[in-house]
Design a protein around this motif. Sequence first.
Motif, PDB file in Angstrom:
ATOM      1  N   ARG A  76      14.572   1.988  -0.371  1.00  0.00           N
ATOM      2  CA  ARG A  76      14.671   3.176   0.487  1.00  0.00           C
ATOM      3  C   ARG A  76      14.686   4.451  -0.342  1.00  0.00           C
ATOM      4  NH1 ARG A  76      18.527  -0.126   3.510  1.00  0.00           N
ATOM      5  NH2 ARG A  76      20.234   1.029   2.570  1.00  0.00           N
ATOM      6  N   PHE A  77      15.216   4.368  -1.546  1.00  0.00           N
ATOM      7  CA  PHE A  77      15.325   5.516  -2.449  1.00  0.00           C
ATOM      8  C   PHE A  77      13.958   6.116  -2.763  1.00  0.00           C
ATOM      9  CE2 PHE A  77      16.402   7.473  -6.631  1.00  0.00           C
ATOM     10  CZ  PHE A  77      17.578   8.139  -6.291  1.00  0.00           C
ATOM     11  N   THR A  78      12.912   5.283  -2.722  1.00  0.00           N
ATOM     12  CA  THR A  78      11.559   5.758  -3.018  1.00  0.00           C
ATOM     13  C   THR A  78      10.677   5.856  -1.775  1.00  0.00           C
ATOM     14  OG1 THR A  78      10.819   3.509  -3.513  1.00  0.00           O
ATOM     15  CG2 THR A  78      11.617   4.832  -5.374  1.00  0.00           C
ATOM     16  N   ASN A  79      11.227   5.538  -0.619  1.00  0.00           N
ATOM     17  CA  ASN A  79      10.450   5.555   0.618  1.00  0.00           C
ATOM     18  C   ASN A  79      10.483   6.951   1.237  1.00  0.00           C
ATOM     19  OD1 ASN A  79      10.141   5.398   3.611  1.00  0.00           O
ATOM     20  ND2 ASN A  79       9.735   3.245   3.145  1.00  0.00           N
ATOM     21  N   HIS A  80       9.318   7.588   1.343  1.00  0.00           N
ATOM     22  CA  HIS A  80       9.244   8.959   1.856  1.00  0.00           C
ATOM     23  C   HIS A  80       9.812   9.076   3.260  1.00  0.00           C
ATOM     24  CE1 HIS A  80       6.911  10.349  -1.538  1.00  0.00           C
ATOM     25  NE2 HIS A  80       6.103   9.317  -1.390  1.00  0.00           N
ATOM     26  N   LYS A  81       9.450   8.172   4.126  1.00  0.00           N
ATOM     27  CA  LYS A  81       9.910   8.272   5.516  1.00  0.00           C
ATOM     28  C   LYS A  81      11.412   8.057   5.631  1.00  0.00           C
ATOM     29  CE  LYS A  81       5.545   7.473   7.779  1.00  0.00           C
ATOM     30  NZ  LYS A  81       4.770   6.720   8.748  1.00  0.00           N
ATOM     31  N   GLU A  82      11.968   7.215   4.798  1.00  0.00           N
ATOM     32  CA  GLU A  82      13.422   6.996   4.802  1.00  0.00           C
ATOM     33  C   GLU A  82      14.157   8.271   4.387  1.00  0.00           C
ATOM     34  OE1 GLU A  82      16.635   4.732   5.763  1.00  0.00           O
ATOM     35  OE2 GLU A  82      14.600   3.967   5.853  1.00  0.00           O
ATOM     36  N   LYS A  83      13.616   8.968   3.393  1.00  0.00           N
ATOM     37  CA  LYS A  83      14.240  10.217   2.929  1.00  0.00           C
ATOM     38  C   LYS A  83      14.101  11.304   3.992  1.00  0.00           C
ATOM     39  CE  LYS A  83      12.007   9.624  -0.999  1.00  0.00           C
ATOM     40  NZ  LYS A  83      11.424   9.849  -2.320  1.00  0.00           N
ATOM     41  N   ILE A  84      12.971  11.355   4.661  1.00  0.00           N
ATOM     42  CA  ILE A  84      12.785  12.320   5.748  1.00  0.00           C
ATOM     43  C   ILE A  84      13.761  12.002   6.877  1.00  0.00           C
ATOM     44  CG2 ILE A  84      11.181  13.150   7.516  1.00  0.00           C
ATOM     45  CD1 ILE A  84       8.887  12.525   5.490  1.00  0.00           C
ATOM     46  N   LYS A  85      13.952  10.721   7.139  1.00  0.00           N
ATOM     47  CA  LYS A  85      14.887  10.293   8.195  1.00  0.00           C
ATOM     48  C   LYS A  85      16.297  10.809   7.910  1.00  0.00           C
ATOM     49  CE  LYS A  85      16.814   6.033  10.108  1.00  0.00           C
ATOM     50  NZ  LYS A  85      16.770   4.563   9.988  1.00  0.00           N
ATOM     51  N   ASN A  86      16.751  10.713   6.668  1.00  0.00           N
ATOM     52  CA  ASN A  86      18.081  11.225   6.315  1.00  0.00           C
ATOM     53  C   ASN A  86      18.191  12.701   6.645  1.00  0.00           C
ATOM     54  OD1 ASN A  86      19.191   8.855   5.378  1.00  0.00           O
ATOM     55  ND2 ASN A  86      18.688   9.240   3.249  1.00  0.00           N
ATOM     56  N   PHE A  87      17.160  13.463   6.305  1.00  0.00           N
ATOM     57  CA  PHE A  87      17.146  14.896   6.579  1.00  0.00           C
ATOM     58  C   PHE A  87      17.187  15.156   8.087  1.00  0.00           C
ATOM     59  CE2 PHE A  87      14.329  18.549   7.603  1.00  0.00           C
ATOM     60  CZ  PHE A  87      15.193  19.563   7.211  1.00  0.00           C
ATOM     61  N   LYS A  88      16.357  14.467   8.834  1.00  0.00           N
ATOM     62  CA  LYS A  88      16.281  14.683  10.274  1.00  0.00           C
ATOM     63  C   LYS A  88      17.579  14.273  10.971  1.00  0.00           C
ATOM     64  CE  LYS A  88      12.652  16.715  11.568  1.00  0.00           C
ATOM     65  NZ  LYS A  88      12.907  18.066  12.077  1.00  0.00           N
TER      66      LYS A  88
END
Length: 189
Positions: A76-88
């Motif tokens: 998840r640390f390298t998954n773009h969508k997972e990082k965007i999800k945290n922000f959203k």
Amino acid sequence: MKLEIDNLKEGILKNINNAQELIDEAEILFENEKYARAYLLSHFAIEESSKCAMLLKIISFIVWNEKIDIKKVRKRFTNHKEKIKNFKLLEIFNENKIIDLKTEIGKLNDFKNQSIYVNWTNENEFIMPNDFFNKEMTKEMIQKSLEYVKLYTRISIQLINNEAEIFSTLKESKDLKPIKEIIDHEKRR
């Protein structure tokens, strides 16, 4: 290899520093009217900051003496969508608004791609990145990324300055229903 809290804190600080550098560079591009690339770097700053949330969760699990699947977290640390999800998710929490999370994640990810690549529309038009991004849109993204970095900077300062107190509070909160739900959710992921 055993995860150490000090190592995770160092990772948080490095992510914050890198995110701030990305914002600094986005501002230089913005001043030179390179809006697409300024947008891109501010988007990357948000993704970089989101990794702090992941590392903070690992620290919490260590304090709670709970197991966490590090292989999954690293993915998840390298998954773009997972990082965007945290922000959203944080945006939803802060603004107390209801949105379609999957749509919003896809939209932000699409914008990121549009800030790099020529877009080919369904109407067979080709759009350069700088033709899509304007000053206002980019300025808003830079501001959001800066606020996000500031948030994790404040959290990190609190963690570093008040570690014992924060860990004590974390330990005491482990039996609260929302914390149990977070732990259960992470175990099911």
